[in-house]
Write a protein that holds these residues in place. Sequence first.
Motif, short mmCIF file in Angstrom:
data_model
loop_
_atom_site.label_atom_id
_atom_site.label_comp_id
_atom_site.label_asym_id
_atom_site.label_seq_id
_atom_site.Cartn_x
_atom_site.Cartn_y
_atom_site.Cartn_z
N VAL A 45 0.85 -1.19 0.00
CA VAL A 45 0.00 0.00 0.00
C VAL A 45 0.89 1.24 0.00
O VAL A 45 2.06 1.18 0.37
N GLY A 69 -2.03 -11.44 3.53
CA GLY A 69 -1.06 -10.87 2.57
C GLY A 69 -0.14 -9.89 3.27
O GLY A 69 -0.43 -8.71 3.37
N SER A 75 1.97 -2.59 5.41
CA SER A 75 0.61 -2.33 5.90
C SER A 75 0.42 -2.90 7.31
O SER A 75 -0.25 -2.28 8.14
N GLU A 93 1.10 -15.03 5.31
CA GLU A 93 1.94 -14.83 4.13
C GLU A 93 2.39 -16.18 3.58
O GLU A 93 2.88 -17.03 4.30
N HIS A 98 9.26 -13.53 2.12
CA HIS A 98 8.53 -12.31 2.49
C HIS A 98 8.30 -12.28 4.01
O HIS A 98 8.47 -11.24 4.65
N ALA A 122 -2.96 -18.90 2.47
CA ALA A 122 -3.90 -18.32 3.44
C ALA A 122 -5.12 -19.19 3.69
O ALA A 122 -5.56 -19.34 4.83
N ASP A 156 -5.51 -8.56 1.40
CA ASP A 156 -4.58 -7.99 0.41
C ASP A 156 -3.61 -9.05 -0.10
O ASP A 156 -2.41 -8.82 -0.17
#
Length: 242
Positions: A45, A69, A75, A93, A98, A122, A156
Amino acid sequence: AQGRSAEATDAYLESKLSHPEYAADPSLARGQERAKDAGMPEIAVSAMQGQMLSVIAKGMGAEKVLEIGTLAGYSTSFLAKALPSHGQIDTIEFSPVHAKVSQQNFLDTDLFPFPTVHVGAALDVLRDPSGAFASPPGTEQGLPLEKRGYDLVFIDADKENYFEYWIEALRLTRKGGVIILDNAVRGGRIVSEENDQPDIDVTGLRKVYDWVEQDAGKTVLMSGIQTVGAKAWDGFAIAVKL
Ligand code: SAM
């Protein structure tokens, strides 16, 4: 008008509104650099969008937040910063790389509460019957309302599972809780398919909007807002569970 652009307007708003403890926190910029260095995609974002998440979380007094996400936790950090110290933030995630970078960023930003990163696909994580997101037996009757679920869920992750994430988010959100979907407009592609191939980026979203239409206001009150600027033409959908 000449010289005006959505990007320049974003930069202007950022220069005026970035709060020292939120978007202007230098550790967040360092986190973005760390993500870049790790070769991660630049799809977080924007600063003002992140700060909007903080505004919503803080404004509603959220204590328990779920994010689907994580990426590098940009975020997530905005959400965590808006919580009281006894709050809780879970984020899911798929990519271990990541997830690892996000952990480094959370340490750098010195977040408290410290986000719990659940690594995996997820839907598997959310639906694992013995996992953190399973509904405990007797939940509906046995627990006080404020403990029944998340105050705020931010979706997200991969767009093709958006409808399934929406259903899981509804299950996990308390009454009066808020669900936010990022990338809710996709350059207007939600309105029409550009070719004969199903566009997996928007089919899930359309299913969400169809669901809301059929719900006819019984379960949720929802709005969709288009955005321009640093993140191009896209938008957010935001719902409150009635
Ligand atoms: N919320 C982040 C932010 O604004 O800082 C951005 C998240 S990024 C748009 C989407 C993330 O979802 C990526 O890190 C990607 O690896 C992850 N992802 C993709 N498919 C996933 C899945 N099936 N389950 C969990 N995470 C997934």
